[in-house]
Design an enzyme around this catalytic site. Structure first.
Site, short mmCIF file in Angstrom:
data_model
loop_
_atom_site.label_atom_id
_atom_site.label_comp_id
_atom_site.label_asym_id
_atom_site.label_seq_id
_atom_site.Cartn_x
_atom_site.Cartn_y
_atom_site.Cartn_z
N GLU A 193 0.83 -1.21 0.00
CA GLU A 193 0.00 0.00 0.00
C GLU A 193 0.86 1.26 0.00
OE1 GLU A 193 -3.01 -0.13 -0.61
OE2 GLU A 193 -3.61 -2.15 -0.04
N ASN A 252 1.28 3.87 -3.22
CA ASN A 252 0.90 5.28 -3.12
C ASN A 252 1.98 6.21 -3.68
OD1 ASN A 252 -1.59 4.81 -2.10
ND2 ASN A 252 -1.11 5.35 0.02
N ARG A 282 -8.61 3.02 -8.13
CA ARG A 282 -8.23 3.07 -6.73
C ARG A 282 -9.47 2.79 -5.87
NH1 ARG A 282 -4.33 1.66 -7.40
NH2 ARG A 282 -4.35 1.52 -5.17
N1 LIG Z 1 2.77 9.17 -1.23
C1 LIG Z 1 1.71 9.95 -1.53
N2 LIG Z 1 1.89 11.09 -2.25
C2 LIG Z 1 0.84 11.90 -2.58
N3 LIG Z 1 -0.44 11.63 -2.23
C3 LIG Z 1 -0.70 10.51 -1.52
C4 LIG Z 1 0.36 9.62 -1.14
N4 LIG Z 1 -0.18 8.59 -0.43
C5 LIG Z 1 -1.52 8.84 -0.38
N5 LIG Z 1 -1.84 9.98 -1.03
C6 LIG Z 1 -3.20 10.58 -1.14
O1 LIG Z 1 -4.03 9.95 -0.18
C7 LIG Z 1 -5.17 9.36 -0.82
C8 LIG Z 1 -5.61 8.09 -0.09
O2 LIG Z 1 -4.65 7.08 -0.19
P1 LIG Z 1 -5.10 5.55 -0.02
O3 LIG Z 1 -5.84 5.40 1.26
O4 LIG Z 1 -3.92 4.69 -0.22
O5 LIG Z 1 -6.16 5.33 -1.20
P2 LIG Z 1 -5.92 5.22 -2.79
O6 LIG Z 1 -4.47 4.97 -3.02
O7 LIG Z 1 -6.77 4.07 -3.21
O8 LIG Z 1 -6.38 6.52 -3.38
C9 LIG Z 1 -4.75 9.16 -2.25
O9 LIG Z 1 -5.84 9.11 -3.14
C10 LIG Z 1 -3.84 10.37 -2.49
O10 LIG Z 1 -4.62 11.51 -2.78
MG LIG Z 2 -3.33 3.65 -1.99
#
Ligand SMILES: Nc1ncnc2c1ncn2[C@@H]1O[C@H](COP(=O)(O)OP(=O)(O)O)[C@@H](O)[C@H]1O
Ligand SMILES: [Mg+2]
Lengths: 146, 103
Positions: free
Chosen positions: A48, A52, A106
Site C-alpha cells: 500500500e 501510493n 483506486r
Molecule cells: N505518497 C503519496 N503522495 C501523494 N499523495 C498521496 C500519497 N499517499 C496517499 N496519497 C493521497 O491519499 C489518498 C488516499 O490514499 P489511499 O488510502 O492509499 O487510497 P488510494 O491509493 O486508493 O487513493 C490518495 O488518493 C492520495 O490523494
Molecule cells: Mg493507496
C-alpha cells in the site's frame, strides 16, 4: 530506541517494483520469525505504502522511493517509505476510508489497510516536497519454535 | 497474475491466480471486462482460492466487477478467498457490498 538491524533500499517508482518491495520486506522480516499471517500483513502494508508513491506521489514521471527497514528492541519491525513527490494537501481527508484522489482504479482503502495491519502508522507530508510513512509492527516471539 | 474463466448456464466463474496489486490491476480489469462482454453472464463468481496476494488495488477490481454486473442486471460475488485475501476483504469492509462465499 535500540536499533538491532537495518537495511535501506532505493528504487524507481515503477509499478513492477511493488512486488520487489513486498518481497524485500518479507525477506528482512524473516529474521523475527513471523507467522505467515504476520508476514502477509507486513507485505500488504508495504504494498500500500509503495503503491501510493508510484501512483500518487509521481503521477507523471519516474521518481525516487526510499524504503528503510529496522529491527527495534522487543521484536519490533519498523518500515519507513519515503518519496520526494507531490505531497498531500489535506492529510486528515486523505487518511479517511474510501477517500481517493484517483479514479476507479483506486479504492481509497490504502491507509485504512496500513492502519489495521500495523500497530502504528505515522504520516508526514508537505505539498511539493514529499511524503514519509512510518509503520511499526511488533512480531510475537514464538516459544518452543526454533 | 493469471486469469482464466469457466462459463456454465448463465454463470461465469473468473479464476484469479497469483498476485493482484496495482501493477496487475489494470490487466485484471481489462481481462474481466472482456469476459463480461463475451458471455454477458447473469452471475459472476470471482474465485480467489489461487490468489496468493492481494492489496487494496484488488478491492477496486472487485468493486468495478460488481458494478458492471449490476449494470448487466446480474450479481457478483467472491469465492474461496485465501487467508491473506480474506484479511484484506475484512479490513476494507467490502463484504458489505460484495458477498463472500466459501465452499
Ligand atoms: N505518497 C503519496 N503522495 C501523494 N499523495 C498521496 C500519497 N499517499 C496517499 N496519497 C493521497 O491519499 C489518498 C488516499 O490514499 P489511499 O488510502 O492509499 O487510497 P488510494 O491509493 O486508493 O487513493 C490518495 O488518493 C492520495 O490523494
Ligand atoms: Mg493507496
Amino acid at each position: 530506541m535500540n536499533v538491532q538491524n537495518y537495511i535501506k533500499l532505493e528504487f524507481a517508482s515503477k509499478s513492477s517494483n511493488e512486488a520487489f518491495a513486498r518481497a524485500a520486506a518479507a525477506a528482512f522480516a524473516a529474521q523475527l520469525d513471523p507467522t505467515l499471517e504476520e508476514l502477509g500483513d507486513v507485505k500488504t502494508a508495504v504494498s500500500e505504502a509503495v503503491t501510493n508513491c508510484i501512483v500518487h506521489a509521481y503521477p507523471e514521471a519516474l521518481g525516487r522511493i526510499s524504503m528503510r527497514m529496522r529491527i527495534l528492541e522487543g521484536n519490533v519491525l519498523e518500515i519507513s517509505v519515503r518519496d520526494w513527490g507531490k505531497g498531500i494537501e489535506d492529510l486528515e481527508q486523505a487518511m479517511k476510508p474510501l477517500y481517493t484522489s484517483g479514479g476507479e482504479e483506486r479504492s481509497g482503502m490504502g491507509f485504512t489497510i496500513m492502519e489495521s495491519f500495523m500497530d502504528k502508522l505515522r504520516v508526514r507530508s508537505a505539498p511539493g516536497k514529499g511524503t514519509t510513512v512510518v509503520m511499526r509492527r511488533s512480531i510475537r516471539p514464538r516459544v518452543g519454535h526454533l | 497474475m493469471n486469469i482464466s474463466a469457466a462459463y456454465n448456464a448463465g454463470r461465469l466463474t473468473v479464476f484469479l491466480a497469483g498476485e493482484l496489486d496495482q501493477h496487475e490491476a489494470r490487466h485484471a480489469m481489462r481481462a474481466i471486462d472482456e469476459l463480461l462482454d463475451e458471455y454477458m453472464p447473469r452471475d459472476c463468481a470471482m474465485d480467489m482460492s489461487a490468489l496468493s496476494f492481494m492489496d487494496s488495488s484488488g478491492i477496486a477490481v472487485i468493486i468495478r466487477t460488481s458494478r458492471r454486473m449490476k449494470e448487466l442486471g446480474g450479481r457478483a460475488w467472491i469465492e474461496n478467498p485465501s487467508k491473506q485475501t480474506q484479511r484484506v476483504l475484512d479490513a476494507s469492509g467490502i463484504d458489505r457490498l460484495v458477498p463472500v462465499a466459501v465452499r
